[in-house]
Design an enzyme around this catalytic site. Structure first.
Site, PDB file in Angstrom:
ATOM      1  N   THR B 317       7.240   8.115 -31.155  1.00 46.97           N
ATOM      2  CA  THR B 317       6.104   8.512 -32.022  1.00 46.97           C
ATOM      3  C   THR B 317       5.552   8.008 -32.898  1.00 46.97           C
ATOM      4  OG1 THR B 317       7.051  10.936 -31.497  1.00 46.97           O
ATOM      5  CG2 THR B 317       5.471  10.904 -33.323  1.00 46.97           C
ATOM      6  N   TRP B 320       3.587   4.976 -31.638  1.00 50.29           N
ATOM      7  CA  TRP B 320       2.454   5.350 -30.887  1.00 50.29           C
ATOM      8  C   TRP B 320       1.275   5.350 -32.037  1.00 50.29           C
ATOM      9  CZ3 TRP B 320      -1.045   9.297 -32.238  1.00 50.29           C
ATOM     10  CH2 TRP B 320      -1.894   9.651 -31.017  1.00 50.29           C
ATOM     11  N   HIS B 321       1.752   5.710 -33.349  1.00 49.29           N
ATOM     12  CA  HIS B 321       1.053   5.779 -34.598  1.00 49.29           C
ATOM     13  C   HIS B 321       0.390   4.328 -34.777  1.00 49.29           C
ATOM     14  CE1 HIS B 321       2.235   9.930 -35.052  1.00 49.29           C
ATOM     15  NE2 HIS B 321       1.023  10.014 -35.430  1.00 49.29           N
ATOM     16  N   GLY B 322       0.785   3.139 -34.538  1.00 44.35           N
ATOM     17  CA  GLY B 322       0.461   2.087 -34.702  1.00 44.35           C
ATOM     18  C   GLY B 322       1.389   0.956 -34.606  1.00 44.35           C
TER      19      GLY B 322
END
Lengths: 376, 465
Positions: B317, B320-322
């Protein structure tokens, strides 16, 4: 029950209608609204329609260019901007777009923070220049309106402590002639334009008087003023979006004993005055003084005392020079943002005792300026 | 093109609505596909090819998996594996290649060079959306879509293309074939879209400006209270930005006849971090739960395995955000807190007074946002330092300025994080003053337009070239 259902239905229709009308009407109106090339308020050319070449669309910046063009020419642009400013004040904001909205219709640039490292750097450039040429510099850093007009600021307007900053810089420049006018400035009522970030003719007069006393050791001349414009809407007016603010006046500065002057610009253009009436018809009327920004300006006066001044400056000096030039036979003015050659060459070796070097900047520009490195 | 731009509001959207409602129903998916591809290609037209490739292979593999899932499990499995690998490869290449190259280079392994390609917009969102399709077919949760146009319309659909919610194919499969666009639905869409626009333009952007200003202060001007105020405004910025986008997406979806699932449920009213993540970016959490956590065994293989699974999900997670270590750390922090809550804290919290639960949750969330806000780790430490005492004062004139000039914003943001505003608005429907609602919609639209125009305002202070 049935009736309220009916009413609900109607409300939904109206809301839907309002939304569609808003986006469709504005879109269509925008399509047919007249377009202009220049924005008075922003003092810049508005962006042109982007190139429709396949290259620009596929690989270039067509998207951002188009969006900029679309926003630049959006219908009622200035009105929207004013609405936004007034909405913010309605909700209690004391600033908009970096401008303090002050009492007495004063618009003052925020001076929230300052890059102390850059200040140190700029100080060291001045020191090096002074050593290199073996000349003492007369350094005048003009506090911003956030200092000079602080009694008008809204409560809780936070700014850099300019007094302390000046003292700090003054200490580092102890071997130079550091001219601190901060106390004197507070003695006049309005030393700054209400709608511009510059000081006005009153503020500049204070500085002139201090220079006479501290640098030249002589009595200052007397001046009278002629109101030449009442429609000056300055940089802070533009930036704040507070377009309801009344305009400023511009004054011509007239010495008691008028002497002839010859002003020559870097491109060879010559004038016999330090004031340019044509600029009073334009948006940025501060350019009335010394024709705005130039890399190099030479001023020769009828005061045949053999004295010469070299002034390295930003635009704060423009309104001071009509006073200061009276004291010299020749003044050479340099703006390091546009002037890239050596200044040292302009110091006449045989005439050193009769030459004064000034560094005149707005305090905030001096703090953020990145051009002082090319001093010599 | 973003929703909160003049180009979208006063050129793209009216044009799309006009065309969409002028054509007969059977062409609407095609219209949706075409205008969405235009929307997608606006910034980087060449990436339309990436998108079309993504649509085509997912559609083809979806059909193959559908064909083999009952007859030849093995073949279906292979197809699924290839399809997932292709999706991850696309995402990995565009989003993580430079990160990998930079890190390898830092370790002295020089065989990769960063490519500095622009990230295709929404790739994190649409690859996840697209991936749900073959998986769901394989699991018999949905059936293959016969029309590549309808499938393409699902993948590219412009409302949720750039910032979610992550819509699973099975959730809108029926709507692709038959949906009804009605005035009632359009009305709901308008309310939702305008709410989202206001959240983004009036609240998020303004809050973001405050955080930026706090960040620009030098140490001499810093204070503990200002740092906390700053990160609170950042928390508002992130929430209203993201949930505003989700609102706009859901609203636009409704105008076009779709119902997307909710993505946020007042996360800042959560009573624990576990609760927070049930309310924040729900479509992402659901995705990770269904397609990572449960396939890994979820909680069915003992506590130790479950904790490992939680950690894997949160590492992913974060990532995934960066493509940056601070996001990984951010995810790991949440994973750790969630594990602690699972082990014992949640039981304690249930007994604790409500205000304490809220304070505890928000402090964790705010600290986590510091990790999220800065990609540079020294900035993170610096900011955390300020929050916990390493500043030149506890409070100063700057604190007062932020409080005074932005008090209304602070209060409105705080209220808008709770269900209060919504219930107030619904209340308007029942009042005798029937024009209250349309008037409010009009005022908010006008205010948003004013703020958007102002953002492009660029006075040139000194001279004209």
């Amino acid at each position: 029950m049935k009736k309220t259902d009916q009413k609900q239905k109607q409300i939904r229709m109206v809301v839907t209608g309002v939304f569609c009308l808003f986006i469709f009407a504005l879109s269509v109106a925008n399509l047919f609204a007249p377009k202009k090339d220049f924005s008075e308020n922003e003092n810049r050319m508005l962006s042109p329609f982007p190139s429709l070449s396949a290259r620009n669309i596929l690989l270039g910046d067509f998207d951002t260019e188009f969006e900029t063009w679309f926003a630049d020419h959006f219908i009622g642009r200035d009105d929207w901007i004013m609405r936004k400013a007034s909405l913010r004040t309605d909700f209690g904001a004391i600033d908009n777009n970096g401008v303090w909205l002050c009492r007495d219709h004063r618009l003052v640039s925020q001076f929230l923070t300052c890059d102390y490292e850059n200040v140190e750097k700029n100080i060291s450039y001045l020191q090096e220049f002074s050593e290199e040429n073996d000349m003492t510099l007369n350094i005048l850093l003009v506090p911003t309106a956030a200092y000079g007009e602080k009694k008008y600021l809204p409560l809780a307007a936070a700014n850099v402590d300019e007094k302390a900053l000046l003292e700090r810089i003054g200490e580092s420049l102890g071997n130079q002639n550091f001219i601190d006018i901060s106390d004197d400035l507070l003695s006049v009522n309005d030393a700054y334009f209400r709608t511009d970030h510059h000081w006005n003719e009153k503020g500049a007069l204070i500085a002139y008087q201090v220079i006479c006393k501290e640098v030249l050791g002589r009595k200052p001349e007397n001046f009278t003023y002629e109101d030449v414009s009442d429609s000056f809407r300055g940089s802070m007016y533009s930036r704040s979006g507070a377009f309801w603010t009344p305009a400023d006046s511009i004054y011509r500065i007239i010495p008691e004993y008028d002497i002839p002057v010859t002003v020559t610009f870097e491109d060879g253009r010559v004038m016999d005055t330090m004031f340019v009436d044509e600029h009073l018809q334009e948006k940025d009327q501060y350019t009335y003084y010394l024709d705005g920004n130039h890399g190099y300006v030479n001023i020769k006066t009828g005061n045949a005392n053999g004295r010469k001044a070299i002034v390295v400056k930003d635009s704060f000096a423009h309104i001071l020079l009509p006073y200061l030039a009276q004291e010299y036979e020749e003044v050479e003015v340099f703006d390091l943002r546009y002037y890239t050659e050596s200044i040292s060459e302009h110091i006449d070796e045989e005439n050193r005792e009769k030459t004064d070097i000034y560094v005149i900047y707005g305090l905030d520009t001096f703090c953020s300026d990145n051009y002082l490195s090319i001093f010599w | 093109m973003v929703f909160s731009s003049l180009t979208f509001l006063f050129a793209y959207l009216p044009a799309v609505l006009a065309v969409y409602f002028l054509v007969p129903f059977r062409f609407r998916n095609l219209v949706l596909l075409v205008v969405s591809l235009f929307f997608y290609g606006w910034g980087e037209p060449v990436y339309i090819l990436v998108m079309i490739f993504s649509i085509l292979f997912n559609w083809v593999f979806g059909r193959l998996i559908g064909q083999y899932r009952d007859s030849d499990r093995k073949k279906a499995q292979t197809c699924l594996a290839i399809c997932i690998a292709l999706n991850l490869l696309l995402l990995g290449f565009f989003k993580y290649f430079d990160f990998l190259a930079d890190n390898l280079n830092a370790l002295g392994i020089m065989f990769l060079k960063p490519l500095h390609l622009g990230l295709p917009i929404g790739i994190s969102f649409y690859t996840f959306q697209a991936m749900s399709y073959p998986i769901d077919i394989y699991r018999h949760d949905t059936n293959p879509q016969p029309s590549p146009v309808s499938f393409g319309a699902y993948v590219t659909m412009f409302p949720q293309l750039i910032a979610g919610p992550i819509v699973r194919y099975r959730d809108i499969a029926d709507m692709l074939e038959n949906r009804r666009e009605t005035v009632d639905k359009f009305y709901e869409g308008v309310i939702r879209f305008v709410t989202g626009l206001a959240k983004k333009v009036l609240l998020a952007n303004s809050a973001g400006l405050v955080f930026d200003t706090v960040n620009s202060l030098s140490f001499e001007q810093s204070s503990v209270l200002t740092a906390w105020l700053g990160i609170i405004f950042y928390a508002f910025q992130i929430y209203f930005d993201f949930s505003g986008y989700s609102d706009m997406a859901i609203g636009l979806g409704k105008m076009l006849g779709f119902d997307f699932l909710e993505n946020f449920n007042y996360p800042y009213t959560a009573r624990s971090i576990t609760d927070f993540w049930r309310r924040w970016h729900m479509s992402l959490s659901t995705w990770f739960r269904d397609y990572v956590y449960i396939p890994l065994g979820g909680n069915r293989r003992g506590l130790a395995r479950q904790l490992i699974n939680i950690m894997i999900v949160w590492l992913l997670t974060g990532f995934w955000h960066g493509a940056s270590w601070n996001f990984v750390l951010w995810g790991v922090l949440y994973g750790a807190v969630l594990i602690i809550e699972k082990l014992f804290l949640l039981k304690q919290l249930e007994k604790a007074p409500g205000w304490l639960c809220h304070v505890y949750t928000m402090i964790i969330v705010l600290i986590a946002w510091v990790l999220f806000a800065f990609t540079d780790f020294s900035d993170v430490l610096n900011y955390l330092g300020m929050m916990f005492g390493h500043a030149s004062a506890f409070a100063n004139i700057y604190t007062l300025y932020f409080l005074r000039s932005h008090l209304a914003l602070l209060i409105i943001c705080a209220l808008a994080c709770t269900p209060v505003a919504k219930s107030r608005f619904n209340f308007l429907k029942d009042r005798s003053f029937a024009l209250a609602q349309p008037l409010l919609v009009l005022l908010v639209l006008a205010a948003c337009t004013a703020f958007i125009v102002d953002a492009s305002y660029n006075p040139f202070l000194y001279f004209r070239f």
